[in-house]
Scaffold this active site. Structure first.
Site, PDB file in Angstrom:
ATOM      1  N   THR A  64       0.832  -1.192   0.000  1.00  0.00           N
ATOM      2  CA  THR A  64       0.000   0.000   0.000  1.00  0.00           C
ATOM      3  C   THR A  64       0.873   1.251   0.000  1.00  0.00           C
ATOM      4  O   THR A  64       2.096   1.164  -0.139  1.00  0.00           O
ATOM      5  CB  THR A  64      -1.042  -0.075   1.161  1.00  0.00           C
ATOM      6  OG1 THR A  64      -1.945   1.005   1.021  1.00  0.00           O
ATOM      7  CG2 THR A  64      -0.386  -0.018   2.529  1.00  0.00           C
ATOM      8  N   LYS A  68       3.571   1.382  -3.894  1.00  0.00           N
ATOM      9  CA  LYS A  68       3.052   0.617  -5.042  1.00  0.00           C
ATOM     10  C   LYS A  68       3.938   0.748  -6.283  1.00  0.00           C
ATOM     11  O   LYS A  68       4.085  -0.205  -7.044  1.00  0.00           O
ATOM     12  CB  LYS A  68       1.614   1.031  -5.361  1.00  0.00           C
ATOM     13  CG  LYS A  68       0.623   0.554  -4.291  1.00  0.00           C
ATOM     14  CD  LYS A  68      -0.808   0.859  -4.683  1.00  0.00           C
ATOM     15  CE  LYS A  68      -1.758   0.431  -3.586  1.00  0.00           C
ATOM     16  NZ  LYS A  68      -3.162   0.594  -3.958  1.00  0.00           N
ATOM     17  N   ASP A 117      -6.430  -3.886  -7.743  1.00  0.00           N
ATOM     18  CA  ASP A 117      -7.275  -2.746  -7.346  1.00  0.00           C
ATOM     19  C   ASP A 117      -8.423  -2.508  -8.334  1.00  0.00           C
ATOM     20  O   ASP A 117      -9.583  -2.391  -7.946  1.00  0.00           O
ATOM     21  CB  ASP A 117      -6.440  -1.466  -7.241  1.00  0.00           C
ATOM     22  CG  ASP A 117      -5.576  -1.435  -5.986  1.00  0.00           C
ATOM     23  OD1 ASP A 117      -5.962  -2.059  -4.985  1.00  0.00           O
ATOM     24  OD2 ASP A 117      -4.517  -0.785  -6.019  1.00  0.00           O
ATOM     25  N   ARG A 166      -8.363  18.117 -12.984  1.00  0.00           N
ATOM     26  CA  ARG A 166      -8.073  19.533 -12.742  1.00  0.00           C
ATOM     27  C   ARG A 166      -7.004  20.003 -13.741  1.00  0.00           C
ATOM     28  O   ARG A 166      -7.149  21.029 -14.382  1.00  0.00           O
ATOM     29  CB  ARG A 166      -7.577  19.686 -11.304  1.00  0.00           C
ATOM     30  CG  ARG A 166      -7.098  21.057 -10.951  1.00  0.00           C
ATOM     31  CD  ARG A 166      -6.763  21.126  -9.481  1.00  0.00           C
ATOM     32  NE  ARG A 166      -5.684  20.204  -9.085  1.00  0.00           N
ATOM     33  CZ  ARG A 166      -5.219  20.105  -7.848  1.00  0.00           C
ATOM     34  NH1 ARG A 166      -5.730  20.828  -6.884  1.00  0.00           N
ATOM     35  NH2 ARG A 166      -4.246  19.253  -7.572  1.00  0.00           N
ATOM     36  N   LYS A 170      -2.517  16.246 -17.706  1.00  0.00           N
ATOM     37  CA  LYS A 170      -2.184  14.972 -17.045  1.00  0.00           C
ATOM     38  C   LYS A 170      -3.113  13.857 -17.538  1.00  0.00           C
ATOM     39  O   LYS A 170      -2.697  12.717 -17.700  1.00  0.00           O
ATOM     40  CB  LYS A 170      -2.313  15.109 -15.531  1.00  0.00           C
ATOM     41  CG  LYS A 170      -1.107  15.728 -14.884  1.00  0.00           C
ATOM     42  CD  LYS A 170      -1.037  15.277 -13.427  1.00  0.00           C
ATOM     43  CE  LYS A 170      -0.375  16.328 -12.580  1.00  0.00           C
ATOM     44  NZ  LYS A 170      -0.609  16.122 -11.145  1.00  0.00           N
TER      45      LYS A 170
HETATM   46  P1  ATR Z   1      -3.572   9.038  -6.148  1.00  0.00           P
HETATM   47  O1  ATR Z   1      -2.469   8.015  -6.113  1.00  0.00           O
HETATM   48  O2  ATR Z   1      -4.497   9.017  -4.964  1.00  0.00           O
HETATM   49  O3  ATR Z   1      -4.314   9.019  -7.444  1.00  0.00           O
HETATM   50  P2  ATR Z   1      -2.133  11.352  -7.060  1.00  0.00           P
HETATM   51  O4  ATR Z   1      -1.383  10.508  -8.041  1.00  0.00           O
HETATM   52  O5  ATR Z   1      -1.434  12.424  -6.303  1.00  0.00           O
HETATM   53  O6  ATR Z   1      -2.832  10.467  -5.957  1.00  0.00           O
HETATM   54  O7  ATR Z   1      -3.385  12.014  -7.844  1.00  0.00           O
HETATM   55  C1  ATR Z   1      -4.296  12.833  -7.212  1.00  0.00           C
HETATM   56  C2  ATR Z   1      -5.439  13.153  -8.167  1.00  0.00           C
HETATM   57  O8  ATR Z   1      -6.403  13.937  -7.451  1.00  0.00           O
HETATM   58  C3  ATR Z   1      -5.038  13.989  -9.374  1.00  0.00           C
HETATM   59  O9  ATR Z   1      -5.898  13.688 -10.434  1.00  0.00           O
HETATM   60  C4  ATR Z   1      -5.261  15.414  -8.862  1.00  0.00           C
HETATM   61  O10 ATR Z   1      -5.453  16.377  -9.853  1.00  0.00           O
HETATM   62  P3  ATR Z   1      -4.175  17.077 -10.556  1.00  0.00           P
HETATM   63  O11 ATR Z   1      -3.604  16.064 -11.498  1.00  0.00           O
HETATM   64  O12 ATR Z   1      -4.736  18.275 -11.248  1.00  0.00           O
HETATM   65  O13 ATR Z   1      -3.239  17.428  -9.439  1.00  0.00           O
HETATM   66  C5  ATR Z   1      -6.553  15.220  -8.085  1.00  0.00           C
HETATM   67  N1  ATR Z   1      -6.723  16.237  -7.038  1.00  0.00           N
HETATM   68  C6  ATR Z   1      -6.101  16.306  -5.856  1.00  0.00           C
HETATM   69  N2  ATR Z   1      -6.508  17.390  -5.161  1.00  0.00           N
HETATM   70  C7  ATR Z   1      -7.429  18.008  -5.942  1.00  0.00           C
HETATM   71  C8  ATR Z   1      -8.217  19.200  -5.796  1.00  0.00           C
HETATM   72  N3  ATR Z   1      -8.126  19.947  -4.689  1.00  0.00           N
HETATM   73  N4  ATR Z   1      -9.051  19.545  -6.802  1.00  0.00           N
HETATM   74  C9  ATR Z   1      -9.154  18.772  -7.911  1.00  0.00           C
HETATM   75  N5  ATR Z   1      -8.423  17.645  -8.115  1.00  0.00           N
HETATM   76  C10 ATR Z   1      -7.577  17.280  -7.154  1.00  0.00           C
END
Ligand code: ATR
Length: 286
Positions: A64, A68, A117, A166, A170
């Site tokens: 976890t 990963k 997952d 957002r 990406k």
């Molecule tokens: P995880 O492994 O949980 O997917 P991550 O790889 O850091 O964590 O990805 C987080 C995701 O949540 C991303 O899609 C991020 O958007 P960005 O690519 O624009 O950063 C999204 N995310 C996190 N906080 C956010 C917020 N406050 N508003 C909108 N999207 C958010």
């Protein structure tokens, strides 16, 4: 003989995996010991922990946060990866590659990675009777969690996929990367857009962002609607689900996905199939 398992993470004290797997073992009548394994957050420590575990006779390990991707790198260089782990770029399940062991490869070089997952999510939605086949699906998020569920979702027979994020670049990069890595993803028409611009009617909307961990809320268009809304998070109030429930959608948090992915790991390790609905009912009583 008792079979040994661990879940490796940092932090790890909160993990529900020992409780879940112990219940699975009771359901199918086998003797296991499943423990939480803390590990310092660096690759050398992770490698040392998994090598010691498997050399000591361990059968399987869950991986976890934050390991990963590190686990993925370890398995690339060792016992190999399943298709789901390859495309996810992440590993949540470790086991020994029996074929390599039979060829005389040492245990440390035979550590193999899978990722259950995404299939855990698909199995949970299927058990909820959410119609994935032919569904128009919107996925919000383009990080590691989103990446891990895209191939299993497409394999479940969905008709159309839109990925909103957002940072839209990406999402586009993710689609390009996964299309290059998997013919199945490549064949699927996938649209991308900014989260705030996602609108229209979908069958299923999935929140795979990490926003539930913060006090922020997603910018959701008033023109966005769905029949079913799923949030990969669990264990806290989720404004994303509250929003769509108020608009008449069926909703689910990710607790069933957690149990679903665990059941698939358990099956890979022991060959025993788990009745996930029954297990979920029992876990909810605990
Ligand atoms: P995880 O492994 O949980 O997917 P991550 O790889 O850091 O964590 O990805 C987080 C995701 O949540 C991303 O899609 C991020 O958007 P960005 O690519 O624009 O950063 C999204 N995310 C996190 N906080 C956010 C917020 N406050 N508003 C909108 N999207 C958010």
């Amino acid at each position: 003989m008792t079979q040994h398992f661990i879940v490796i993470g940092n932090p790890i004290a909160h993990s529900k995996s020992p409780q879940i797997h112990t219940l699975f073992a009771a359901q199918v009548g086998i003797d296991i010991r499943y423990q939480r394994q803390y590990c310092p957050d660096d690759e050398a420590s992770f490698t040392a922990v998994i090598e010691a575990f498997f050399c000591g006779g361990g059968v399987g390990a869950n991986v976890t946060v934050p390991f990963k991707q590190v686990a993925y790198d370890c398995c690339v260089a060792r016992g190999g990866l399943s298709e789901h782990a390859k495309v996810a770029g992440a590993v949540n399940t470790l086991l020994l590659n029996k074929a390599l062991l039979n060829q005389g490869v040492p245990v440390t070089e035979a550590i193999y990675g899978d990722n259950t997952d995404g299939q855990g999510l698909v199995n949970h939605m299927t058990s909820l009777k959410w119609p994935l086949k032919g569904a128009r699906v919107a996925l919000i998020g383009a990080g590691g969690a989103a990446r891990g569920i895209i191939l299993p979702l497409i394999e479940s027979g969905i008709a159309a996929l839109t990925i909103a994020n957002r940072t839209v670049s990406k999402a586009t990069n993710l689609v390009n990367e996964l299309s290059a890595a998997s013919p199945t993803v490549n064949e699927q028409q996938i649209e991308t857009c900014r989260t705030a611009e996602l609108d229209g009617q979908f069958d299923i909307i999935i929140n795979a962002t990490s926003i539930g961990l913060s006090d922020d809320t997603l910018p959701i268009s008033t023109e966005l609607n769905c029949h079913y809304a799923y949030d990969l998070m669990y264990g806290r109030p989720l404004p994303f689900l509250q929003h769509f429930a108020a608009r008449g959608a069926q909703t689910s948090d990710g607790y069933g996905m957690l149990i679903g992915q665990a059941a698939l790991s358990f099956e890979r390790w022991t060959g025993h199939r788990i009745d996930v609905i029954q297990a979920t009912e029992e876990l909810n009583k605990e």
